[in-house]
Write an enzyme that holds these catalytic residues in place. Sequence first.
Site, PDB file in Angstrom:
ATOM      1  N   ALA A  14       0.716  -4.677  -6.759  1.00  0.00           N
ATOM      2  CA  ALA A  14       0.312  -3.735  -6.288  1.00  0.00           C
ATOM      3  C   ALA A  14       1.009  -2.572  -6.820  1.00  0.00           C
ATOM      4  CB  ALA A  14       0.978  -3.870  -5.015  1.00  0.00           C
TER       5      ALA A  14
ATOM      6  N   LYS B 126       8.936  -1.766   2.940  1.00  0.00           N
ATOM      7  CA  LYS B 126       9.423  -1.036   4.123  1.00  0.00           C
ATOM      8  C   LYS B 126       7.440  -1.076   4.766  1.00  0.00           C
ATOM      9  CE  LYS B 126       7.401   2.562   2.259  1.00  0.00           C
ATOM     10  NZ  LYS B 126       6.001   2.451   2.955  1.00  0.00           N
TER      11      LYS B 126
ATOM     12  N   ASP C 286       3.719   3.492   7.478  1.00  0.00           N
ATOM     13  CA  ASP C 286       3.980   3.300   6.247  1.00  0.00           C
ATOM     14  C   ASP C 286       4.713   5.139   5.865  1.00  0.00           C
ATOM     15  OD1 ASP C 286       2.265   3.074   3.388  1.00  0.00           O
ATOM     16  OD2 ASP C 286       2.128   4.922   3.203  1.00  0.00           O
TER      17      ASP C 286
ATOM     18  N   HIS D  77       3.615  -9.954   4.978  1.00  0.00           N
ATOM     19  CA  HIS D  77       5.346  -9.296   4.777  1.00  0.00           C
ATOM     20  C   HIS D  77       6.066 -10.571   5.461  1.00  0.00           C
ATOM     21  CE1 HIS D  77       5.629  -5.104   3.761  1.00  0.00           C
ATOM     22  NE2 HIS D  77       4.880  -5.950   2.810  1.00  0.00           N
TER      23      HIS D  77
ATOM     24  N   ARG E 277      -4.337   1.121   3.684  1.00  0.00           N
ATOM     25  CA  ARG E 277      -3.062   1.804   4.810  1.00  0.00           C
ATOM     26  C   ARG E 277      -4.509   1.995   5.473  1.00  0.00           C
ATOM     27  NH1 ARG E 277      -1.239   3.608  -0.229  1.00  0.00           N
ATOM     28  NH2 ARG E 277       0.852   3.613  -0.500  1.00  0.00           N
TER      29      ARG E 277
END
Length: 332
Positions: free
Chosen positions: A13, A98, A179, A80, A167
């Site tokens: 990524a 995050k 985000d 995650h 997103r």
Amino acid sequence: MSKKLRWGILSTANIGRKSVIPGLQYSQFNEVTAIASRDQAKAEEAAKELNIQHAYGSYEELLASDDIDAVYIPLPNHLHMEWTIKAAEAGKHVLCEKPIALTAEEAERMVIACEQAGVHLAEAFMYRHHPRYQMIKDVIASGEIGTVRGLHANFTFNSGESTNNIRFNKEMGGGSIYDVGCYPISAARFLTGLEPDAVTAQSFFSPKHGDVDMMTSGFLEFPNDVSLIFDCGMWASFRNRLEVLGTDGTIEVPSAFVCSHDSEAGFIVNGKLGKREIEVPVINQYSAMVDHFADVVFERSTPAFTPSDAVRNMRVVESALVSATKRERITL
């Protein structure tokens, strides 16, 4: 002190390639040993571009390697929890991008899995490892701006015309609150040392972008009648600012979370001592984050931010999205 933590990167990524991997490679106590993709060719391409020794065509293969001590997970948000738990079960320490999860309950499961495996877990909020944030806390504690009455923060950028953007996928944890809204929320909690009692948020959910929140305005109520007013967005002009308002002055941070240049990292105090610009150390905040991570793993330091802090931040982030969806105030 010459020992280095050996890292594997789960995914090719952009956030890793542009920020965290260079930060690891520039740091004192870390080295990037391997990178993995679900496509062997992509992994090899990234490894060549980033000068990484090993490329794996699956995440499982990387986790099975004895040459890896820790992994960085920049996967889409909905993955995650799954891969943090798998990494913990493989005995790897975890730095997770995050927001750490989609919900506080997911984050709690990740924390428990890492505790049971005896590995360190951290959320990749790089900004708070820059020494300027402790400097800001010190100014607040000194009383120079008086009693804190409120905080104002924003983090917005414009990706409205992009296509195939993860997103914009609700199921994958898309939207501006996840985000970038997580940054003002985290910063307010850190600077006040308090946990909010309630959150209210209003969002623009865009049908053009998978019905995710492309712009959100929020209000966090903290104890002692202190509040955070924030906005975050993915279809607006770029801003990333923070202001602390006191009875006798203000602290302004023009580039609060990301800095394009080292000269942008400073902040302005206008209080009892007059108006002054505060210079801060020139550092790579990503390197500072991973060097602290290594210090914790090597037992040279205790975590500045515990894994349970990520759970508490996730509780507020999750509640902000619930508030925006239901259009009501959510108590915490």
